[in-house]
Design an enzyme around this catalytic site. Structure first.
Site, PDB file in Angstrom:
ATOM      1  CG  ASP A 121      15.840  -1.445   3.993  1.00  0.00           C
ATOM      2  OD1 ASP A 121      17.072  -1.343   3.892  1.00  0.00           O
ATOM      3  OD2 ASP A 121      15.275  -1.604   5.092  1.00  0.00           O
ATOM      4  CE  LYS A 176      -3.042  -2.447   3.199  1.00  0.00           C
ATOM      5  NZ  LYS A 176      -3.497  -2.458   4.605  1.00  0.00           N
ATOM      6  CG  PHE A 190      11.409   2.027  10.011  1.00  0.00           C
ATOM      7  CD1 PHE A 190      11.512   0.851   9.269  1.00  0.00           C
ATOM      8  CD2 PHE A 190      10.139   2.540  10.270  1.00  0.00           C
ATOM      9  CE1 PHE A 190      10.375   0.203   8.798  1.00  0.00           C
ATOM     10  CE2 PHE A 190       9.003   1.892   9.798  1.00  0.00           C
ATOM     11  CZ  PHE A 190       9.117   0.726   9.067  1.00  0.00           C
ATOM     12  CB  VAL A 191      11.377   7.079   6.726  1.00  0.00           C
ATOM     13  CG1 VAL A 191      12.789   7.606   6.946  1.00  0.00           C
ATOM     14  CG2 VAL A 191      11.326   6.207   5.472  1.00  0.00           C
ATOM     15  CD  GLU A 208       8.470  -1.495  -3.988  1.00  0.00           C
ATOM     16  OE1 GLU A 208       7.998  -0.806  -3.059  1.00  0.00           O
ATOM     17  OE2 GLU A 208       8.624  -2.722  -3.913  1.00  0.00           O
ATOM     18  CG  ASP A 209       6.947   1.693  -0.177  1.00  0.00           C
ATOM     19  OD1 ASP A 209       7.724   0.880  -0.733  1.00  0.00           O
ATOM     20  OD2 ASP A 209       6.287   1.392   0.837  1.00  0.00           O
TER      21      ASP A 209
END
Ligand code: 5GP
Length: 181
Positions: A103, A43, A151-152, A99-100
């Protein structure tokens, strides 16, 4: 139990708007008249995809996939599952995956292998964020921002479904009461 709060802003709403416009212009230039299938990975990519595609100056269609990656913790599970597949076949089509964040690149590598086996004419990736030094440069054609290895949350990115709606990208912090745990 560890609890978290929203920390320092890494990317403001204005920076997001500017960069999204630049990316849309670049993609429009490079794709020209081809009818591109813009494939959003649910999402986390929804706000980015909505803002980006509104500024595309080329014919496109939208489709979505959902894959599981992190569950509700902040470390990679290493397990990728397709939770929702595409509605349309992609054989012979130009596909741009949105993609968001990339990583480790694990989720994306899995997804690209799966999509490539369906015979698209072209397959490229546009990621809003990328964490550096993970060797995913070959996987991603367009990157919005390189961010540090933290981590965001915000602008679609969550932790256990929280904080997706923030109109900026912020670092997630442990609350002080958890210090030393
Ligand atoms: P990868 O497989 O590249 O390690 O992880 C990709 C997925 O993990 C992303 O699509 C996203 O769902 C999640 N992820 C990775 N880093 C972050 C982060 O800093 N914040 C959030 N909210 N999700 C992340």
């Amino acid at each position: 139990m560890t609890s978290y709060r929203v920390g320092e802003t890494l990317i403001t709403g204005e920076d997001l708007r500017e960069r999204v416009s630049e990316l849309a212009a670049e993609i429009s230039r490079e794709y020209g008249d081809s009818n591109v299938l813009v494939l959003g990975v649910l999402k986390g990519a929804i706000y980015f995809m909505a803002d980006l595609t509104r500024e595309l100056d080329i014919p496109f269609e939208l489709d979505f996939m959902a894959v599981s990656s992190y569950g509700s913790s902040t470390t990679s599970s290493g397990v990728v599952r397709i939770l929702k597949d595409l509605d349309t076949p992609i054989a012979g089509r130009r596909v741009l995956v949105i993609e968001d964040i990339v990583d480790s690149g694990l989720t994306l590598s899995y997804l690209l292998k799966n999509l490539a086996s369906r015979g698209p004419e072209s397959l490229e990736v546009c990621a809003l964020l990328a964490k550096p030094g993970r060797g995913h440069d070959q996987l991603v054609r367009y990157v919005g921002f390189e961010i540090p290895d933290v981590f965001v949350v915000g602008y679609g990115l969550d932790l256990a479904e929280a904080w997706r709606g923030l109109p900026y990208i912020a670092r997630l912090e442990k609350t002080p009461s958890d210090d030393g745990l």
